[in-house]
Design an enzyme around this catalytic site. Structure first.
Site, mmCIF file in Angstrom:
data_model
loop_
_atom_site.group_PDB
_atom_site.id
_atom_site.type_symbol
_atom_site.label_atom_id
_atom_site.label_comp_id
_atom_site.label_asym_id
_atom_site.label_seq_id
_atom_site.Cartn_x
_atom_site.Cartn_y
_atom_site.Cartn_z
ATOM 1 N N LYS A 121 4.662 -3.288 -2.110
ATOM 2 C CA LYS A 121 5.450 -4.178 -1.419
ATOM 3 C C LYS A 121 5.334 -5.265 -1.169
ATOM 4 O O LYS A 121 6.397 -6.447 -1.304
ATOM 5 C CB LYS A 121 5.121 -4.082 0.377
ATOM 6 N N LYS A 204 11.236 6.416 -7.077
ATOM 7 C CA LYS A 204 11.374 7.442 -6.121
ATOM 8 C C LYS A 204 12.562 7.077 -4.575
ATOM 9 O O LYS A 204 12.628 5.790 -4.758
ATOM 10 C CB LYS A 204 10.497 7.519 -5.090
ATOM 11 N N LYS A 207 14.693 4.375 0.954
ATOM 12 C CA LYS A 207 15.613 4.037 2.083
ATOM 13 C C LYS A 207 15.844 2.837 1.504
ATOM 14 O O LYS A 207 16.762 1.797 2.323
ATOM 15 C CB LYS A 207 15.252 4.393 3.549
HETATM 16 P P1 TYM Z 1 7.535 6.836 5.649
HETATM 17 O O1 TYM Z 1 7.700 6.632 6.598
HETATM 18 O O2 TYM Z 1 7.531 5.628 3.980
HETATM 19 O O3 TYM Z 1 7.745 8.042 4.837
HETATM 20 C C1 TYM Z 1 7.874 9.461 5.377
HETATM 21 C C2 TYM Z 1 7.747 10.778 5.368
HETATM 22 O O4 TYM Z 1 8.255 11.183 3.648
HETATM 23 C C3 TYM Z 1 7.855 11.055 2.339
HETATM 24 N N1 TYM Z 1 8.504 10.616 1.399
HETATM 25 C C4 TYM Z 1 8.587 10.716 0.722
HETATM 26 N N2 TYM Z 1 9.096 12.163 -0.283
HETATM 27 C C5 TYM Z 1 9.645 13.244 -1.070
HETATM 28 N N3 TYM Z 1 10.177 12.756 -1.907
HETATM 29 C C6 TYM Z 1 10.467 10.286 -1.319
HETATM 30 N N4 TYM Z 1 11.171 9.805 -2.344
HETATM 31 C C7 TYM Z 1 10.042 10.759 -0.292
HETATM 32 N N5 TYM Z 1 9.874 9.270 0.206
HETATM 33 C C8 TYM Z 1 9.487 8.997 1.534
HETATM 34 C C9 TYM Z 1 6.063 9.610 2.502
HETATM 35 O O5 TYM Z 1 5.302 11.088 1.564
HETATM 36 C C10 TYM Z 1 5.775 10.520 3.759
HETATM 37 O O6 TYM Z 1 5.859 12.074 3.769
HETATM 38 N N6 TYM Z 1 2.645 5.347 5.966
HETATM 39 C C11 TYM Z 1 3.760 6.560 6.388
HETATM 40 C C12 TYM Z 1 4.541 6.756 7.902
HETATM 41 C C13 TYM Z 1 2.741 6.839 8.628
HETATM 42 C C14 TYM Z 1 2.080 8.742 8.263
HETATM 43 C C15 TYM Z 1 0.496 8.164 9.820
HETATM 44 C C16 TYM Z 1 1.732 9.351 7.052
HETATM 45 C C17 TYM Z 1 2.087 6.329 9.479
HETATM 46 N N7 TYM Z 1 1.053 6.517 10.050
HETATM 47 C C18 TYM Z 1 0.236 9.001 9.803
HETATM 48 C C19 TYM Z 1 0.967 10.488 7.585
HETATM 49 C C20 TYM Z 1 -0.187 10.198 9.138
HETATM 50 C C21 TYM Z 1 4.638 6.055 5.551
HETATM 51 O O7 TYM Z 1 5.440 4.923 5.065
HETATM 52 O O8 TYM Z 1 5.554 7.430 5.222
#
Ligand code: TYM
Length: 340
Positions: A121, A204, A207
């Site tokens: 990032k 990957k 969004k």
């Molecule tokens: P975030 O919001 O980027 O994504 C949410 C969830 O979606 C999964 N994900 C994917 N899985 C497969 N293929 C993809 N292309 C893909 N893009 C996103 C992510 O692995 C995630 O499971 N930091 C985290 C959010 C968070 C969190 C937490 C997660 C904050 N606190 C505590 C678990 C526990 C995040 O930015 O996910």
């Protein structure tokens, strides 16, 4: 009695979260929400819209509000059941920020600098102008998980390193101050853990990726899904099979398998001797069929906002009760004087 009351016999607990930071896509659904729904059968579940994480990147106020409610609606429409699971918005439970501060005092700059998501990032940005919140983001994630004493954290592959940091912080705290935290395991399901971009199978699905044709949004209309899949990049050759020399087909087959429940080998056999076009047009229908009931339920939820707000009110109360117990223990372990 609710299965999530502290006094009930404890099933293993999971915590997971998604950022309300834009369009929800098939990666979020397959990598996270679909598994969340299934885990309700075996676990106590706590699911969160992590709005404090989203603001590590500048958000437009009205959009952040809308995205947060849209995200909760996606949880509910996909089958997260608020009678069984706790569903809430992170900023409604201030304990997340409080625990984060305490964890900050035992987190090393070096370990945060090594986080690949932080590196990605901030690639090319000057250190002078990188927000501290972006750097510290994994510590807030650790606080999210540890507050609920979660045994497991279902996430996509890209979050594994953050869950590992969470484990290190939990162990470090427990060793230094006495046990307060459960050390959680990441749960990364094989199918759907890494859904790749439709434009470029080396990236990957995301969004924040530039082009809209790189991802399928959960709310995409059937014709949009069909067009995006028709235009998705493929590999050289014409055989429908996965493998290291076929990254695009591997991704499309993974999506097909994750949504249909069919084994990859069965899908490959079904399309043997047929070309990419047949496979792609069937894949588009698999996606359209999987999204249709979710989209319909989201529309219903949008028509009656009070239902979602009611879920969030109860969710915050239930989350807070658990979080405050953990926080009280942490404060005691650290030596903070209890408020008289
Ligand atoms: P975030 O919001 O980027 O994504 C949410 C969830 O979606 C999964 N994900 C994917 N899985 C497969 N293929 C993809 N292309 C893909 N893009 C996103 C992510 O692995 C995630 O499971 N930091 C985290 C959010 C968070 C969190 C937490 C997660 C904050 N606190 C505590 C678990 C526990 C995040 O930015 O996910």
């Amino acid at each position: 009695m609710s299965p999530l009351d502290e006094t009930s016999a404890r099933r293993p607990r999971v915590f997971s979260g998604i950022q309300p930071s834009g369009t929800l896509h098939l990666g979020n659904y397959l990598g996270a929400v679909k598994n969340w729904v299934a885990m309700q059968e075996t676990h106590e579940c706590v699911y969160c819209a992590v709005d404090l994480h989203a603001i590590t990147v500048r958000q437009v106020r009205a959009e952040l509000r809308r995205n947060t409610i849209d995200l909760v609606n996606l949880f509910l429409a996909s089958g997260v059941d608020p009678e069984r699971s706790i569903v809430f918005v992170q900023s409604h439970v201030p304990a997340h920020s409080e625990l984060m501060w305490i964890l900050n005092t035992i987190t090393y700059m070096g370990e945060l600098r090594r986080m690949t998501q932080f590196k990605d990032k901030t690639a090319g940005a000057e250190g002078e102008s990188i927000a501290v919140g972006l750097f510290d983001y994994p510590v807030l994630m650790a606080a999210d998980i540890l507050l609920y004493r979660a045994d497991a954290v279902p996430v996509g592959e890209d979050q594994k390193q953050h869950v590992e940091l969470t484990r290190d912080l939990a162990e470090r705290f427990n060793n230094a101050f006495g046990k307060a935290f459960v050390v959680p395991e990441p749960i990364i399901k094989e199918g759907g853990a890494r859904v790749m971009s439709l434009d470029d199978p080396a990236k990957k699905m995301s969004k924040s990726a530039g082009s809209e044709s790189s991802y399928i949004a959960v709310m995409d209309a059937p014709d949009v899904v069909r067009r995006k899949i028709r235009r998705a990049v493929t590999d050289s050759g014409s055989e429908v099979r996965g493998g290291p020399d076929k990254p695009s087909l591997t991704n499309l087959l993974d999506i097909y398998a994750a949504l249909s429940g069919d084994a990859i080998a069965d899908i490959e056999a079904r399309y043997s001797g047929k070309g990419y076009a047949d496979f792609k047009s069937d894949l588009a229908e698999v996606i359209v069929d999987a999204l249709a009931p979710i989209q319909a339920r989201i529309r219903e939820l949008e028509a009656d906002k009070s239902y979602t707000l009611g879920v969030l009110k109860t969710g915050a109360e239930r989350a807070e009760a658990i979080a405050q117990r953990t926080l009280a223990k942490v404060r005691e372990r650290v030596g903070l004087v209890p408020r008289p």
